[in-house]
Design a protein around this motif. Sequence first.
Motif, PDB file in Angstrom:
ATOM      1  N   SER A  34       0.956  -1.298   0.047  1.00  0.00           N
ATOM      2  CA  SER A  34       0.138   0.072   0.059  1.00  0.00           C
ATOM      3  C   SER A  34       0.925   1.180   0.050  1.00  0.00           C
ATOM      4  N   GLU A  35       1.946   1.141   0.954  1.00  0.00           N
ATOM      5  CA  GLU A  35       2.854   2.405   0.673  1.00  0.00           C
ATOM      6  C   GLU A  35       3.401   2.506  -0.650  1.00  0.00           C
ATOM      7  N   ALA A  36       3.654   1.654  -1.293  1.00  0.00           N
ATOM      8  CA  ALA A  36       4.431   1.666  -2.709  1.00  0.00           C
ATOM      9  C   ALA A  36       3.558   1.891  -3.782  1.00  0.00           C
ATOM     10  N   LEU A  37       2.265   1.392  -3.698  1.00  0.00           N
ATOM     11  CA  LEU A  37       1.362   1.780  -4.882  1.00  0.00           C
ATOM     12  C   LEU A  37       0.218   2.646  -4.657  1.00  0.00           C
ATOM     13  N   ASN A  38      -0.002   2.780  -3.458  1.00  0.00           N
ATOM     14  CA  ASN A  38      -1.165   3.784  -2.817  1.00  0.00           C
ATOM     15  C   ASN A  38      -2.445   3.464  -3.412  1.00  0.00           C
ATOM     16  N   PRO A  39      -3.062   2.139  -3.298  1.00  0.00           N
ATOM     17  CA  PRO A  39      -4.339   1.730  -3.628  1.00  0.00           C
ATOM     18  C   PRO A  39      -5.245   2.518  -2.794  1.00  0.00           C
ATOM     19  N   SER A  40      -6.462   2.353  -3.252  1.00  0.00           N
ATOM     20  CA  SER A  40      -7.766   2.936  -2.437  1.00  0.00           C
ATOM     21  C   SER A  40      -8.033   1.811  -1.532  1.00  0.00           C
ATOM     22  N   ALA A  41      -9.012   2.039  -0.620  1.00  0.00           N
ATOM     23  CA  ALA A  41      -9.593   1.016   0.313  1.00  0.00           C
ATOM     24  C   ALA A  41     -10.261  -0.194  -0.744  1.00  0.00           C
ATOM     25  N   SER A  42     -10.781   0.258  -1.472  1.00  0.00           N
ATOM     26  CA  SER A  42     -11.446  -0.495  -2.574  1.00  0.00           C
ATOM     27  C   SER A  42     -10.605  -1.449  -3.330  1.00  0.00           C
ATOM     28  N   GLN A  43      -9.532  -0.720  -3.925  1.00  0.00           N
ATOM     29  CA  GLN A  43      -8.621  -1.476  -4.563  1.00  0.00           C
ATOM     30  C   GLN A  43      -7.711  -2.475  -3.593  1.00  0.00           C
ATOM     31  N   GLN A  44      -7.652  -2.085  -2.562  1.00  0.00           N
ATOM     32  CA  GLN A  44      -6.968  -3.305  -1.592  1.00  0.00           C
ATOM     33  C   GLN A  44      -7.703  -4.507  -1.534  1.00  0.00           C
ATOM     34  N   LEU A  45      -9.062  -4.293  -1.206  1.00  0.00           N
ATOM     35  CA  LEU A  45      -9.888  -5.338  -1.197  1.00  0.00           C
ATOM     36  C   LEU A  45      -9.626  -6.607  -2.359  1.00  0.00           C
ATOM     37  N   TRP A  46      -9.627  -5.596  -3.547  1.00  0.00           N
ATOM     38  CA  TRP A  46      -9.926  -6.194  -4.822  1.00  0.00           C
ATOM     39  C   TRP A  46      -8.372  -6.866  -5.175  1.00  0.00           C
ATOM     40  N   ILE A  47      -7.244  -6.483  -4.665  1.00  0.00           N
ATOM     41  CA  ILE A  47      -5.946  -7.180  -4.903  1.00  0.00           C
ATOM     42  C   ILE A  47      -5.975  -8.217  -4.011  1.00  0.00           C
ATOM     43  N   ILE A  48      -6.771  -8.550  -3.009  1.00  0.00           N
ATOM     44  CA  ILE A  48      -6.863  -9.912  -2.187  1.00  0.00           C
ATOM     45  C   ILE A  48      -7.816 -10.765  -2.891  1.00  0.00           C
ATOM     46  N   ASP A  49      -9.135 -10.093  -3.005  1.00  0.00           N
ATOM     47  CA  ASP A  49     -10.077 -10.826  -3.418  1.00  0.00           C
ATOM     48  C   ASP A  49      -9.914 -11.294  -5.412  1.00  0.00           C
ATOM     49  N   ALA A  50      -9.468 -10.427  -5.969  1.00  0.00           N
ATOM     50  CA  ALA A  50      -9.565 -10.917  -7.440  1.00  0.00           C
ATOM     51  C   ALA A  50      -8.935 -12.330  -7.825  1.00  0.00           C
ATOM     52  N   TYR A  51      -8.030 -12.837  -7.040  1.00  0.00           N
ATOM     53  CA  TYR A  51      -7.437 -14.121  -7.188  1.00  0.00           C
ATOM     54  C   TYR A  51      -8.403 -15.222  -6.722  1.00  0.00           C
ATOM     55  N   SER A  52      -8.765 -15.053  -5.491  1.00  0.00           N
ATOM     56  CA  SER A  52      -9.810 -16.230  -5.268  1.00  0.00           C
ATOM     57  C   SER A  52     -11.290 -16.258  -5.698  1.00  0.00           C
ATOM     58  N   LEU A  53     -11.549 -14.984  -6.475  1.00  0.00           N
ATOM     59  CA  LEU A  53     -12.680 -14.941  -6.896  1.00  0.00           C
ATOM     60  C   LEU A  53     -12.773 -15.703  -8.470  1.00  0.00           C
ATOM     61  N   ILE A  84     -21.309 -16.115  -6.218  1.00  0.00           N
ATOM     62  CA  ILE A  84     -21.803 -16.379  -4.830  1.00  0.00           C
ATOM     63  C   ILE A  84     -20.474 -16.352  -3.902  1.00  0.00           C
ATOM     64  N   ILE A  85     -19.320 -16.507  -4.059  1.00  0.00           N
ATOM     65  CA  ILE A  85     -18.287 -16.100  -3.285  1.00  0.00           C
ATOM     66  C   ILE A  85     -18.179 -14.641  -3.003  1.00  0.00           C
ATOM     67  N   TYR A  86     -18.271 -13.937  -3.751  1.00  0.00           N
ATOM     68  CA  TYR A  86     -18.179 -12.597  -3.724  1.00  0.00           C
ATOM     69  C   TYR A  86     -19.515 -12.028  -2.770  1.00  0.00           C
ATOM     70  N   ALA A  87     -20.608 -12.649  -3.198  1.00  0.00           N
ATOM     71  CA  ALA A  87     -21.804 -12.170  -2.285  1.00  0.00           C
ATOM     72  C   ALA A  87     -21.368 -12.567  -0.836  1.00  0.00           C
ATOM     73  N   GLY A  88     -21.092 -13.602  -0.626  1.00  0.00           N
ATOM     74  CA  GLY A  88     -20.493 -14.158   0.878  1.00  0.00           C
ATOM     75  C   GLY A  88     -19.725 -13.352   1.661  1.00  0.00           C
ATOM     76  N   LYS A  89     -18.673 -12.749   0.760  1.00  0.00           N
ATOM     77  CA  LYS A  89     -17.703 -11.771   1.457  1.00  0.00           C
ATOM     78  C   LYS A  89     -18.185 -10.831   1.694  1.00  0.00           C
ATOM     79  N   ASN A  90     -18.862 -10.106   0.729  1.00  0.00           N
ATOM     80  CA  ASN A  90     -19.463  -8.750   0.804  1.00  0.00           C
ATOM     81  C   ASN A  90     -20.468  -8.571   2.103  1.00  0.00           C
ATOM     82  N   LEU A  91     -21.450  -9.605   1.787  1.00  0.00           N
ATOM     83  CA  LEU A  91     -22.661  -9.770   2.873  1.00  0.00           C
ATOM     84  C   LEU A  91     -21.933  -9.802   4.404  1.00  0.00           C
ATOM     85  N   ALA A  92     -20.910 -10.480   4.504  1.00  0.00           N
ATOM     86  CA  ALA A  92     -20.110 -10.837   5.696  1.00  0.00           C
ATOM     87  C   ALA A  92     -19.724  -9.599   6.380  1.00  0.00           C
ATOM     88  N   ILE A  93     -19.058  -8.736   5.296  1.00  0.00           N
ATOM     89  CA  ILE A  93     -18.637  -7.370   5.763  1.00  0.00           C
ATOM     90  C   ILE A  93     -19.367  -6.192   6.022  1.00  0.00           C
TER      91      ILE A  93
END
Length: 486
Positions: free
Chosen positions: A22-41, A197-206
């Motif tokens: 995050s220090e190096a690329l300065n992603p937004s909060a939404s981009q941080q989540l997508w950095i983690i979730d894009a792979y698993s989705l 379904i996976i994204y919905a589960g993560k989003n609804l949990a948060i």
Amino acid sequence: MLPVLLVTIDNTILSFALPRLSEALNPSASQQLWIIDAYSLVLAGLLVSMGGIGDRIGHRKLLLAGSLGFATISGLVALSKSPEQLIAGRALMGVFGAMLMPSTLALIRTVFHEREQRRLAVAIWATTLTVGSALGPLAGGLLLQWFHWSAIFLIAIPLLLPLLLLGPLLLPESEPEPGNAIDPASILLSLLAMSGIIYAGKNLAIYGFAWPGLAAAAIGLLASGLFVRRQLHHEQPLLDLKLFGNRAFTGSILINLLSLAFLIGFVFFATQVLQISLGLSALRASLALVPGQVMAIFIGVAIVPLARRMAARHLISMLLAIIGLAFALVACFGSGLATLVVAFALLNIGVGAITTVSNDLVLSAVPAGKAGAASAISETAYEVGVVLGTTLLGGIVTAYYRHAMQISDWLAPAQAAVARETLAGAFTIAGNSQPEQAGKLIAAATESFAHGITMMSWITVGLVGLAIAIALRTLHHPPEAAAATE
């Protein structure tokens, strides 16, 4: 085992690099989540498709292609200069990662024809899953201590290079299943269904019942219905739904899914208790869970001799009872450090052994030509179990906490909202308050969270009872005999 180790390490290593990244690329909060979730989705969305493709073209080809692609994209991702590049790279890594996991389990069916050898091989495969998950945080910490954040992606190259060099020489090719050309529409529907379904589960949990999660759930359910309909009417379906007509197969998948959900649900609250309520550092909190991880590694292989002598339904029922005992301990004695350490060890004994036994049953319950599809379904159940553990069990704790949390009058509305949202939020507000007020807020938050854990633990004991009923109901017949009748 090399790609299995890599994929499981990759599931946990990125979280440790996120602050530096995050220090190096300065992603937004939404981009941080997508950095983690894009792979698993993407990974979850393509597992079923890749299992079917492997059955058609051969699993060695798919494994080597996936390894080459994964290593190449990992090297390119390490050169990312923007959050958008990193997110796109992570999504591509998910495409190639989906080629790896089903192929490894399916090739075990090809390499080991003798049941006892295959059972031991599956035990080693399952143990490697546990080892990789445990090594992820350690590897991330060590790499980030000495190297640039990009090193966490470059680790794929030395792990996959031996496979790319020696795989063509050492691995036999699985017998391709004759059939028509691969159906792109089924692949797209599978991707939309599982990713939604996976994204919905993560989003609804948060975020609760917010529109992005509800929209994703609607897309996922609609695509699931269309996928099932297409498979039932297609001459050469990507996924043979007749596999679920085998009770041993279906029961093994459900038990595997539920056991993973129990494990993830436990980790959801245990990590918060250790680091927030008990004030342990991340390193000390992880060390508190080491005994459980060691037990999972040990039991994954040690269960093999017992699996030869006991009927699967009795063995799995006994292992599920151990999981139930772990949650009963927490429900009865609270979530102190000693209780969590003992309960986590018991939980890992049950889950580690079930992973070995259930995946052996999955392979044994289907014909050899369906090994890829069966392996992909097992891996998809793994991903769904992770989401279910967070969404259902974690959601119970979170919902109870938000309902029961008593907010002091001295808090401003914005502060009260933060304190009621999460346990971490309450401790953050307390850290900026007067000592007497902070003490009251921490006590109220800790008590509410603890009561939520107790309620969730008793509910989980009931769910364990349901899983035991499934095991006793579905695992009656010897899996090998069931496969022979297909």
